[in-house]
Design an enzyme around this catalytic site. Structure first.
Site, PDB file in Angstrom:
ATOM      1  N   ASP A  45       0.849  -1.199   0.000  1.00  9.36           N
ATOM      2  CA  ASP A  45       0.000   0.000   0.000  1.00  9.36           C
ATOM      3  C   ASP A  45       0.881   1.245   0.000  1.00  9.36           C
ATOM      4  OD1 ASP A  45       0.697  -0.864   2.693  1.00  9.36           O
ATOM      5  OD2 ASP A  45      -0.548   0.783   3.420  1.00  9.36           O
ATOM      6  N   GLU A  75      -0.047  -1.012   5.783  1.00  7.14           N
ATOM      7  CA  GLU A  75       0.984  -0.505   6.681  1.00  7.14           C
ATOM      8  C   GLU A  75       0.831   0.988   6.924  1.00  7.14           C
ATOM      9  OE1 GLU A  75       4.686   1.152   8.180  1.00  7.14           O
ATOM     10  OE2 GLU A  75       3.761   1.626   6.250  1.00  7.14           O
TER      11      GLU A  75
END
Length: 452
Positions: free
Chosen positions: A85, A148
């Site tokens: 991400d 994250e």
């Protein structure tokens, strides 16, 4: 052929595969059925696992929270945890953030260094190690996470459904080695009363507010005072315009990660400070300057503190106006010798007055492994053996990584000290030479971890 030559021969292939990941906008999206973080992160995970399969690895998708590629056999697992991400694009990009662009040794694109590039580096380290015939007495597992940047819920899910790691690292920070991560504290400041009509700036809570637009009621001579004061700030750009009884202030500061806010210039903070100097009387201007300010040290709320591993830092990331109330996100990185309760007691009674209030959202404890621990020694040795650099020692950082979410791992590379890779900023890049060196370091690291 030497191992360095083998890595170099694979360089173009690695870059192509990093480009496949960079092309996917994997920001946090709206959750859907089977896609807890939205369409983009799920697509990035699918592509990451596909690349791993093409390289001959067994892969597992854990409900689109995360997935992994694995090799070897045994009870124990050497884990490598990276994330696919990304943070919002933000800023003024010279290059298309979702198209890998190479200029000499530089490769530009969102996620090249944080953290899509390092995921591929670790994957190729595993491939080269496997192909070399090294005996694998443990399983080696590369975990690809999808959340994250916005909470690490992906690793919470991993911990619920998968085995604990025996040892390992996350390639999401700096070389030579990170043996401690400061605690993380999130707050939001709210106005109680304010004459400010609107104030909006910043794009993520974990980066300095680098651009801000403010609208206030016009007062005689105020525009001229503000222009004179803003000219003396460290802002890159500012503009003050007056019309229809209002003054509009645009300020452009300098971006920086929340773990190193002193490297940036907070545009919102510069505006608040300038408004007070220009004698614009306002309750929330006073509150902000007294409690948050531009010093980045938390002194306004009783949190100024440092230990042998570093000092406490405070970062204002997003400022916005809703229904006449201004809110400001506050990201604090807490030294490793302080626990959550210590921090809470330090700021108790200092978070509210008649002009505004600050709400604590969460306080997370720090992470710390002794410098002499086998895990730290194994990773640091890999770095030194490849680079020959003995000047830089294992360190503590303000940033937070998967090391706080998974047991028995610490952050390890791939960023070199002294280089600004522009993560979380415009024109994020990686170096091809750094990529090739990181693959070799990660190969050595895995071999060392197989022995502890």
């Amino acid at each position: 052929m030497s191992i360095k030559e083998q890595i170099h021969d694979l360089s173009d292939e690695m870059i192509t595969n990093i480009g496949r990941l960079v092309a996917i906008d994997s920001q946090l999206g709206m959750p859907g059925e089977g896609k807890p973080f939205g369409e983009g992160p799920a697509e990035a995970l699918k592509e990451g696992l596909k690349i791993a399969e093409e390289l001959g690895f067994k892969t597992v998708n854990l409900d689109n929270y995360c997935g992994y590629a694995e090799m070897g056999e045994g009870e124990e697992i050497v884990g490598i945890a990276g994330h696919l991400d990304i943070v919002p694009v933000g800023g003024d990009w010279t290059y298309d953030p979702f198209k890998l662009t190479r200029e000499g040794d530089y490769i530009y694109g969102r996620g090249t260094t944080d953290d899509k590039g390092p995921v591929i580096e670790a994957l190729y380290a595993m491939k080269l190690l496997r192909d070399s015939g090294v005996k694998l007495n443990k399983r080696v597992r590369l975990i690809m996470g999808c959340n994250e940047e916005t909470g690490s819920k992906c690793m919470e899910h991993y911990n619920e459904v998968e085995e604990e790691l025996s040892c390992g690292f996350t390639p999401d920070a700096n070389f030579p080695c990170i043996h401690g991560e400061k605690g993380h504290m999130s707050m939001v400041a709210y106005s109680k009363n304010t004459k400010i009509i609107s104030m909006n700036g910043g794009f993520v809570s974990n980066a300095v507010c680098d651009a801000c637009t403010t609208v206030i009621p016009a007062e005689a001579g105020l525009k001229e005072k503000l222009e004179e004061i803003l000219a003396k700030t460290k802002l890159q750009e500012y503009q003050v315009t007056e019309e229809n009884g209002t003054i509009r202030i645009y300020a452009k500061g300098v971006p920086a990660h929340a773990s190193t806010p002193t490297l940036g210039v907070n545009a919102a903070g510069a505006i608040f400070e300038s408004l007070e100097k220009a004698e614009f009387e306002d309750d929330f201007v006073k509150f902000y300057n007294n409690h948050i300010g531009t010093s980045c040290d938390g002194s306004g709320i009783g949190l100024k503190f440092e230990d042998e591993y570093g000092d406490l830092t405070l970062c204002n990331g997003i400022v916005k106006t809703e229904n006449g109330v201004i809110s400001c996100t506050i990201d604090i990185r807490v030294p490793v010798t302080l626990k959550a309760e210590d921090v809470r007691k330090m700021c108790e009674g200092k978070l509210e007055d008649e002009n505004g209030r600050i709400e604590i959202l969460e306080i997370g404890d720090p992470l710390f492994f002794p410098r002499e621990s086998p895990l730290v020694n194994a990773l640091y040795k890999a770095y030194v053996d490849v680079t020959g650099d003995t000047e830089n020692e294992p360190m503590v950082i303000g940033g937070g990584t998967y090391a706080k979410s998974l047991k028995n791992i610490i952050a390890f590379g791939p960023e070199k000290l002294g280089i600004d890779y522009r993560i979380h900023s415009a024109d994020e890049y990686m170096l091809v030479s750094g990529m090739e060196e990181a693959v070799l370091i990660y190969m050595e690291a895995i071999k060392n971890l197989l022995e502890i």
